[in-house]
Motif scaffolding. Structure first.
Motif, short mmCIF file in Angstrom:
data_model
loop_
_atom_site.label_atom_id
_atom_site.label_comp_id
_atom_site.label_asym_id
_atom_site.label_seq_id
_atom_site.Cartn_x
_atom_site.Cartn_y
_atom_site.Cartn_z
N GLN A 89 22.97 -13.52 21.12
CA GLN A 89 21.78 -12.32 21.54
C GLN A 89 21.21 -13.83 23.15
O GLN A 89 20.57 -14.74 22.17
CB GLN A 89 20.67 -12.02 21.04
N GLY A 90 21.31 -13.14 24.38
CA GLY A 90 20.73 -13.44 25.18
C GLY A 90 21.02 -14.86 25.01
O GLY A 90 20.49 -15.77 25.80
N GLY A 91 22.16 -14.95 24.58
CA GLY A 91 23.13 -16.62 25.43
C GLY A 91 22.93 -16.90 26.36
O GLY A 91 22.65 -16.27 27.15
N ALA A 92 22.63 -18.64 26.47
CA ALA A 92 22.75 -19.00 27.79
C ALA A 92 24.04 -18.38 28.48
O ALA A 92 25.19 -18.70 28.65
CB ALA A 92 22.75 -20.64 27.21
N GLY A 93 23.45 -19.07 29.91
CA GLY A 93 24.97 -18.82 31.13
C GLY A 93 25.79 -17.29 30.67
O GLY A 93 26.69 -16.63 31.71
N ALA A 94 24.81 -16.52 30.21
CA ALA A 94 25.68 -15.42 30.00
C ALA A 94 24.60 -13.43 30.33
O ALA A 94 24.30 -12.81 29.75
CB ALA A 94 25.41 -14.58 28.04
N GLY A 95 24.30 -14.44 31.11
CA GLY A 95 23.49 -13.12 32.12
C GLY A 95 23.84 -11.23 32.43
O GLY A 95 22.74 -10.96 31.28
N GLY A 96 24.85 -11.56 32.51
CA GLY A 96 25.08 -10.05 33.43
C GLY A 96 25.86 -9.51 31.53
O GLY A 96 26.60 -8.76 31.73
N GLU A 140 35.61 -13.68 36.81
CA GLU A 140 34.45 -14.48 37.49
C GLU A 140 33.09 -14.84 37.30
O GLU A 140 32.25 -13.41 37.38
CB GLU A 140 34.91 -14.31 39.38
N ARG A 141 32.33 -15.81 37.59
CA ARG A 141 30.80 -16.17 37.18
C ARG A 141 30.48 -16.03 38.58
O ARG A 141 30.75 -16.79 38.82
CB ARG A 141 30.17 -16.99 36.35
N VAL A 142 29.65 -15.65 38.73
CA VAL A 142 28.85 -15.27 40.12
C VAL A 142 27.26 -15.96 40.46
O VAL A 142 26.61 -15.32 39.49
CB VAL A 142 28.66 -14.15 40.80
N VAL A 143 26.87 -17.25 40.91
CA VAL A 143 25.04 -17.04 41.29
C VAL A 143 24.95 -17.02 41.90
O VAL A 143 25.32 -17.24 43.19
CB VAL A 143 25.72 -18.91 40.16
N GLN A 144 24.09 -16.39 41.89
CA GLN A 144 23.27 -16.06 43.30
C GLN A 144 21.50 -16.66 43.28
O GLN A 144 20.75 -16.46 41.82
CB GLN A 144 23.32 -14.02 43.04
N ASN A 145 21.10 -16.37 44.47
CA ASN A 145 19.74 -17.06 44.66
C ASN A 145 19.20 -15.48 44.51
O ASN A 145 19.25 -15.17 45.38
CB ASN A 145 20.03 -17.93 45.47
N SER A 146 18.05 -15.83 44.35
CA SER A 146 17.26 -14.58 44.16
C SER A 146 15.80 -15.66 44.19
O SER A 146 15.03 -16.33 43.42
CB SER A 146 17.07 -13.69 42.62
N ILE A 147 14.53 -13.91 44.16
CA ILE A 147 13.48 -14.92 44.25
C ILE A 147 12.92 -14.97 42.56
O ILE A 147 11.59 -15.50 42.77
CB ILE A 147 12.33 -13.73 44.83
N GLN A 162 17.83 -18.43 39.57
CA GLN A 162 19.16 -17.97 40.05
C GLN A 162 19.87 -17.17 39.34
O GLN A 162 19.05 -16.92 37.65
CB GLN A 162 19.99 -19.81 39.61
N MET A 163 20.70 -16.49 39.52
CA MET A 163 21.40 -15.29 38.51
C MET A 163 22.62 -16.02 38.41
O MET A 163 23.52 -15.43 39.24
CB MET A 163 20.49 -14.29 39.09
N ALA A 164 22.64 -16.00 36.96
CA ALA A 164 24.74 -15.58 37.03
C ALA A 164 24.63 -13.65 36.35
O ALA A 164 24.09 -13.15 35.21
CB ALA A 164 24.66 -16.75 35.49
N THR A 165 26.10 -13.79 37.10
CA THR A 165 26.39 -13.18 36.34
C THR A 165 27.73 -13.07 36.26
O THR A 165 28.60 -13.25 36.81
CB THR A 165 26.15 -11.05 37.60
#
Ligand SMILES: [Zn+2]
Ligand SMILES: [Zn+2]
Length: 386
Positions: free
Chosen positions: A77-84, A184-191, A194-197
């Protein structure tokens, strides 16, 4: 919590194992650790749980690809790297506490439906669409059942490439962008940092494979439109507007998914003589007024052919007569049939001769009846012997 073992290690296979390898390894392990073969052995029971858990993940393309990328973290649950990855709220089967017998039963009975296979996978096998068609049949065909050949246009596997989309002899290679996972894992920079989806791989569209040279018949899609002839068995007793489902005759699936179903909705053409209501068949039967008065045995049409019907003397107009067991067969039990319900329609002649007119007048005690009292008086007199 003890360190979890790698799922591939649990099943004794390597990371490149095919779907069949995984299935085979699971069967081997499941047999080895099955409680029937290890009565009272706690260790074997633990192993069996591990094996089941590993198999549930590795046999599911979506879960497998998540596991390949993130390991066990993908399912926490809420695992690391599993943002999306909100979709994986642990295991669907209630923490692996299922009955071993059930699993074994479903496994060797063919089909692994017990593993809560999700229907909303994007990259895994997707079932093909259902196809709906309407057909018209006659009144008799609905009652006695029939076979109908229908023609449908559906999306099917390409014959040239067998659905792979690759030109014959060229094959496919593992997608380099996603390493065959289809995601694919996409890392985006946001305010927020970093957000991984996770999203469907843009290079292979989720298949995990890249076609070297596309098949010319299907332009690499693996699918073509086909016109198919299908024989449909219409069961006895089908009613207007009912639908028959023919499994696996719809459109082909995606990424190895199963075919959809064919849904045939049946419409019954009305009959000029019979009207159906449920399992009973209604019709009007004309009789003469003489038959109505004197009674008779007449021949009536039924769906099974002609049958005799006795008209009782003194039958009134619109009397209802029934012949049992010649109605519509029960769809579930064709030996059980409804009835034929007939309304006896007394026909009044409109074109009669002068002589017939005289006779009728005398019958009802009209002018030509010389004596008073009329017909019934005369009958009474005759009866008393006067
Ligand atoms: Zn093709
Ligand atoms: Zn890819």
């Amino acid at each position: 919590m003890a360190e979890k073992r790698d799922y591939y290690e649990v099943l004794g296979i390597d990371k490149n194992a095919s779907e069949n390898d995984i299935k085979r390894a699971y069967r081997k392990m499941a047999k080895k650790y099955h409680p029937d073969n290890n009565p009272g052995d706690k260790k074997a029971e633990e192993m069996m749980k591990e094996v089941n858990e590993a198999y549930e993940v590795l046999s599911d393309p979506e879960k497998k690809s998540a596991y390949d990328q993130f390991g066990h973290a993908a399912f926490e649950q809420g695992g690391a790297g599993a943002g999306g990855f909100g979709g994986f709220g642990g295991f669907g089967s209630g923490g692996m506490e299922f009955d071993m017998g059930d699993i074994f039963g479903s496994m060797f009975g063919g089909g692994f439906s017990g593993f809560g296979g999700g229907s909303s996978r994007k990259n895994g096998p997707q079932r093909g669409s259902d196809v709906s068609v309407n057909i018209q049949i006659s009144f008799e065909e609905a009652i006695f059942g029939c076979k109908k050949e229908i023609q449908i246009n559906v999306t099917d596997k390409c014959d040239t490439c067998g659905g792979s989309g690759a030109k014959p002899g060229t094959g496919t290679e593992t997608c380099h962008k996603c390493n065959g996972t289809g995601q694919e894992r996409v890392v985006q920079n946001s305010i927020f940092g970093q957000m991984a989806t996770i999203r469907t791989c843009s290079a292979c569209h989720g298949t995990g494979k890249i076609i070297k040279e596309p098949c010319q018949s299907c332009h690499g899609t693996g699918k073509v439109r086909k016109s198919k002839k299908i024989e449909v068995n219409i069961p006895k007793g089908i009613d207007n507007g009912q639908t028959i489902r023919i499994a696996g005759m719809g459109e082909t699936g995606t990424n190895g998914g199963s075919y959809g179903d064919l849904m045939v909705t049946v419409y019954i053409r009305p009959d000029s003589f019979f009207v159906r209501k449920g399992m009973d068949i209604y019709c009007d039967v004309p009789i003469t007024f003489v038959q109505a008065i004197l009674g008779d045995e007449i021949t009536v049409r039924t769906i099974d052919g002609e049958q005799k019907l006795t008209i009782k003397p003194g039958t009134q107009p619109n009397t209802v007569a029934t012949i049992r067991g010649v109605g519509v067969p029960n769809l579930r039990n064709p030996n059980q049939r409804g009835n034929q319900v007939m309304t006896l329609k007394v026909k009044i002649p409109t074109d009669i001769t002068a002589k017939q007119k005289e006779l009728l007048k005398s019958f009802y005690g009209g002018e030509s009846e010389e004596k008073k009292g009329g017909f019934w008086e005369k009958v009474k007199k005759d009866f008393k012997g006067e």
